[in-house]
Scaffold this active site. Structure first.
Site, mmCIF file in Angstrom:
data_model
loop_
_atom_site.group_PDB
_atom_site.id
_atom_site.type_symbol
_atom_site.label_atom_id
_atom_site.label_comp_id
_atom_site.label_asym_id
_atom_site.label_seq_id
_atom_site.Cartn_x
_atom_site.Cartn_y
_atom_site.Cartn_z
ATOM 1 C CG ASN A 207 -0.682 -0.117 2.310
ATOM 2 O OD1 ASN A 207 0.636 0.823 2.898
ATOM 3 N ND2 ASN A 207 -0.227 -1.127 2.757
ATOM 4 C CE LYS A 286 8.067 -11.905 -14.241
ATOM 5 N NZ LYS A 286 8.237 -11.722 -15.962
ATOM 6 C CE LYS A 336 -10.970 0.958 11.212
ATOM 7 N NZ LYS A 336 -10.181 1.721 9.799
HETATM 8 N N1 CTP Z 1 -3.626 -2.711 12.210
HETATM 9 C C1 CTP Z 1 -3.261 -3.427 12.727
HETATM 10 N N2 CTP Z 1 -3.342 -5.746 11.634
HETATM 11 C C2 CTP Z 1 -4.099 -5.720 10.891
HETATM 12 C C3 CTP Z 1 -4.942 -4.428 9.827
HETATM 13 C C4 CTP Z 1 -4.881 -3.321 11.004
HETATM 14 O O1 CTP Z 1 -2.755 -4.080 13.412
HETATM 15 N N3 CTP Z 1 -4.134 -6.392 9.852
HETATM 16 C C5 CTP Z 1 -4.494 -1.806 12.780
HETATM 17 C C6 CTP Z 1 -3.238 -0.627 12.103
HETATM 18 O O2 CTP Z 1 -1.354 -0.316 12.453
HETATM 19 C C7 CTP Z 1 -3.936 0.684 12.475
HETATM 20 C C8 CTP Z 1 -5.174 0.003 12.618
HETATM 21 O O3 CTP Z 1 -5.416 -1.111 12.897
HETATM 22 O O4 CTP Z 1 -3.385 1.594 13.429
HETATM 23 C C9 CTP Z 1 -5.903 0.356 11.973
HETATM 24 O O5 CTP Z 1 -5.491 -0.404 10.940
HETATM 25 P P1 CTP Z 1 -6.973 0.089 9.560
HETATM 26 O O6 CTP Z 1 -5.934 -0.348 7.700
HETATM 27 O O7 CTP Z 1 -6.874 1.845 9.622
HETATM 28 O O8 CTP Z 1 -8.394 -0.698 9.583
HETATM 29 P P2 CTP Z 1 -7.955 -2.458 9.526
HETATM 30 O O9 CTP Z 1 -8.645 -2.359 10.757
HETATM 31 O O10 CTP Z 1 -7.684 -2.490 8.758
HETATM 32 O O11 CTP Z 1 -9.755 -2.301 8.733
HETATM 33 P P3 CTP Z 1 -10.326 -1.446 7.626
HETATM 34 O O12 CTP Z 1 -9.279 -2.470 6.558
HETATM 35 O O13 CTP Z 1 -11.434 -2.540 7.093
HETATM 36 O O14 CTP Z 1 -10.844 -0.215 7.758
#
Ligand code: CTP
Length: 404
Positions: A207, A286, A336
């Protein structure tokens, strides 16, 4: 560094040219800088360079100069926050050690009450000379701060220790020395950057996270005296000084490392953008192009933060998450905060061009477990990091420091 008063002493080594960049960076960071030079240093760089960069008169001669007759006393005292000798030659180190004051700079250092940081820089044979090493040891024992020189190619075409540390590193070190150590005694784990989920030996899913916010948090926490562990996905950023850094690639690796490192931590800040899914299988070779479409099957990655939230009963700590959102920002962040059992969540609107991913600035909304919401201004990520740590400190004090 804003408003801090710093005196830079420049001595006669080839790295004197790097002191110009040091002065520029300190001034840029908001410090008031004055420069004193030895006569030999003026052979390498003109005082005019430092006068132009610092906006102040440079002194290099004890008698043949403008200014008052007691400048050598007042320069290192008054309300000076730090004196940095960069580069510090073997000669100035020896003079400091033995109380010799035979020019403006050495006399000013002798009279100084402000903390002194020396950045030794010289040929590596000179640096490892037992006399120089002994002098450095003695200065350390007397409370002088010493920054280790870097290793590498030197101006004299030899390799070894003796390089002046990069000016940015000197600024970072100086800012650690000067800052209030209000997080001293706290151990903080920060995660940063993206994760990288391999598809085959040459491709992966990732990402847009650059890790800048997480690195700013780790740097700021270290500067404020915390002991800091940084678990980072692949980013192209310089390691913060004095921070234990663990490099990981995938979400599963991040999970393993965070779980190993977090049990002894007081505060965990999860700024990493973790991939929620990974390919169910990693192709050993690959993947060759064939039909018009290609379907990848993805499986859920562990939610590291949610797992930390579940473990909070066994490992009480302050848990801070980040929420990267593009719509229904507050509602999603609140959800969250609650579902992952957090003390605070930092909401980033990642659809803005001046905040979130790939920027040096950020504007955040901080949401607390008691329902309070606080908005920041648009600031640099370093400033946002300090603001987040201010709030984290308050939460820590309310939960674990009730006696103080
Ligand atoms: N996070 C994590 N492990 C994951 C996904 C997220 O520890 N597999 C943590 C991120 O580091 C952040 C928080 O959860 O502090 C929220 O991450 P975010 O990407 O905004 O949300 P998600 O929980 O992944 O939910 P969504 O993608 O559905 O918005």
């Amino acid at each position: 560094m804003k408003g801090k008063k710093i005196v830079i002493g420049v001595t006669g080594g080839i790295a004197a040219y790097k002191a110009a960049e040091l002065v520029r960076l300190l001034v840029k960071a908001g410090a008031h800088v004055r420069v004193a030079m030895t006569l030999n240093a003026t052979r390498f760089v003109s005082p005019l360079t430092f006068e132009t960069l610092s906006g102040s008169k440079v002194i290099w001669s004890m008698f043949d100069r403008e200014g008052t007759s007691v400048d050598h006393i007042t320069w290192g005292q008054d309300d000076v926050d730090l004196i940095i000798i960069a580069p510090a030659t073997g000669n100035i180190i020896a003079k400091m050690c033995h109380g010799i004051g035979d020019d403006f700079l050495s006399t000013m250092i002798m009279a100084a009450t402000a903390p002194v940081l020396i950045c030794p820089s010289m040929n590596s044979q000179m640096y490892i000379n037992p006399a120089v090493q002994g002098n450095i040891r003695l200065l350390r024992e007397r409370g002088v701060l010493v920054m280790e020189p870097g290793k590498g190619e030197l101006a004299c075409h030899t390799e070894g220790p003796g390089r002046l540390p990069e000016p940015e590193d000197i600024v970072e070190y100086a800012s650690m020395v000067i800052s209030e150590h209000d997080l001293s005694g706290r151990s903080i784990l920060v995660t940063a950057g993206p994760t990288l989920e391999p598809i085959d030996p040459v491709r992966y899913i990732t990402n847009r996270s650059t890790g800048k916010m997480g690195y700013a948090l780790a740097r700021a926490a270290k500067k404020r005296g915390a002991s800091v562990t940084l678990v980072s996905g692949p980013v192209g950023l310089k390691s913060p000084l004095g921070v234990e850094e663990c490099q990981v690639k995938t979400a599963e690796e991040m999970m393993k490392t965070v779980m190993e490192k977090s049990s002894s931590c007081d505060i965990i800040i999860k700024a990493a953008a973790v991939s929620d899914y990974r390919p169910s299988e990693v192709a050993p070779d690959k993947i060759k192009k064939g039909s018009d479409t290609l379907t990848l099957e993805l499986v859920r990655n562990p939610d590291i933060l949610a797992e930390l939230g579940r473990r909070k009963k066994e490992h009480p700590c302050i848990l801070v998450g980040f929420a990267a959102e593009t719509k229904d920002l507050l509602a999603n962040a609140r959800e969250k905060l609650k579902s992952k059992n957090l003390d605070m969540i930092v909401l980033n609107d990642v659809s803005r061009s001046d905040a979130g991913f790939e920027t040096d600035t950020n504007i955040v909304r901080m949401i607390f477990s008691d329902g309070r919401v606080e908005d920041s201004l648009l600031m640099t990520k370093d400033e946002v990091a300090d603001l987040i740590l201010d709030r984290v400190k308050t939460i820590w004090e309310a939960n674990f420091d009730s006696g103080s």
